[in-house]
Design an enzyme around this catalytic site. Structure first.
Site, PDB file in Angstrom:
ATOM      1  CE  LYS A  10      53.206  52.236 -23.249  1.00  0.00           C
ATOM      2  NZ  LYS A  10      54.336  53.153 -22.995  1.00  0.00           N
ATOM      3  CG  ASP A 141      52.168  51.138 -18.866  1.00  0.00           C
ATOM      4  OD1 ASP A 141      51.859  52.041 -18.063  1.00  0.00           O
ATOM      5  OD2 ASP A 141      53.186  51.182 -19.576  1.00  0.00           O
TER       6      ASP A 141
END
Length: 283
Positions: A10, A141
């Site tokens: 990401k 996350d």
């Protein structure tokens, strides 16, 4: 049966620190987007209830590895709710491409892929919401990787709103250092009072990362990597680093710059995608 599972990277396209709670955690606003690049997990179901990680990570005990922790967590919760078929287990190995301490979410992505894959392979039947809740206990996350869509995140990163930012091309560079997240968040000079803004406002502003000033000050390699990238395109830090990235409208532009990368910089080109490659495989 699918045995190869994507575990994508990401980027934090922006990251702003809006405060610090009494418990020490920082509140933030950030924009997550996935890359069509990352690790690959190979998962083979076992029928003896054992979890084996076949590719140990240097410096991390197997039982402390997020891959193993995620598998055992799913096993425990599914078993307690009567949703774990008898004997469910797995052999897991990983093709590691994402650097440790790079700000690309590698460990969190690995954990999310394990939760999603084993829920599918074991046929536990947990919902995405349930898996995301489990993921949050492993790391802030993890839920965005479980949900599999680009998202605007608030709170400590757990309040997610799906969004669809432009899917640009990125040159992502690792400057050869690992930055433990606490090094950045404990720095007394870290900006901690950036005003909160609406997602609509933030998407119209020039993107930046509040952690970047600290990473550049404390790690000359990060400063050098960003200085080089900024000669070619808008560039910034992802997460708390150490990776930095430059954005381009086309793959060819990104690759032209990649060809000029200095030897000390480990870099790759990837496309930003709003649907995770993991979830694309499941469609």
């Amino acid at each position: 049966m699918m045995t190869h599972w994507p575990s994508p990277a990401k980027l934090n396209l922006f990251l702003y620190i809006t405060g610090q709670r009494a418990d020490g955690y920082h509140t933030l606003q950030t924009l997550f987007q996935f890359l069509d690049y990352g690790d690959t997990l190979h998962i083979e179901p076992r029928h003896d209830g054992e979890i084996h990680l076949l590719t140990p990570v240097t410096g991390v005990e197997n039982e402390d590895n997020l891959i193993v922790r995620a598998a055992r967590l799913l096993m425990k919760v599914a078993s307690e709710s009567g949703r774990l078929p008898a004997g469910s287990g797995a052999d897991i190995s990983i093709e590691k491409r994402l650097p440790m301490g790079g700000g690309l979410g590698g460990g969190s992505s690995n954990a999310a892929t394990v939760l999603v894959a084993l829920n599918h392979l074991w046929q536990c039947g947990l919902s995405i919401d349930e898996l995301a809740t489990l993921g949050l206990t492993l790391g802030a996350d993890v839920p965005v990787f479980v949900r599999g869509h680009a998202a605007f995140a608030e709170g400590v990163g757990e309040i997610l709103t799906p969004v669809n930012p432009p899917e640009k091309w990125y040159l992502v560079a690792h400057p050869g250092v690992s930055i433990p997240t606490p090094v950045i968040f404990k720095d007394p000079q870290l900006p901690r009072n950036t005003p909160k803004r609406s997602i609509d406002t933030l998407l119209k502003c020039e993107f930046s990362n509040d952690c970047e000033v600290i990473a550049r000050k404390r790690f000359r390699e990060v400063d050098a990597a960003l200085s080089w990238l900024l000669e070619y395109a808008p560039s910034r830090l992802t997460g708390t680093g150490a990776c930095v990235f430059a954005e381009f409208d086309t793959e060819s532009c990104a690759r032209q710059v990649l060809e000029q990368a200095p030897e000390w910089l480990n870099a790759f080109v990837a496309k930003g995608v709003n649907l995770s490659p993991l979830h694309r495989e499941l469609l």
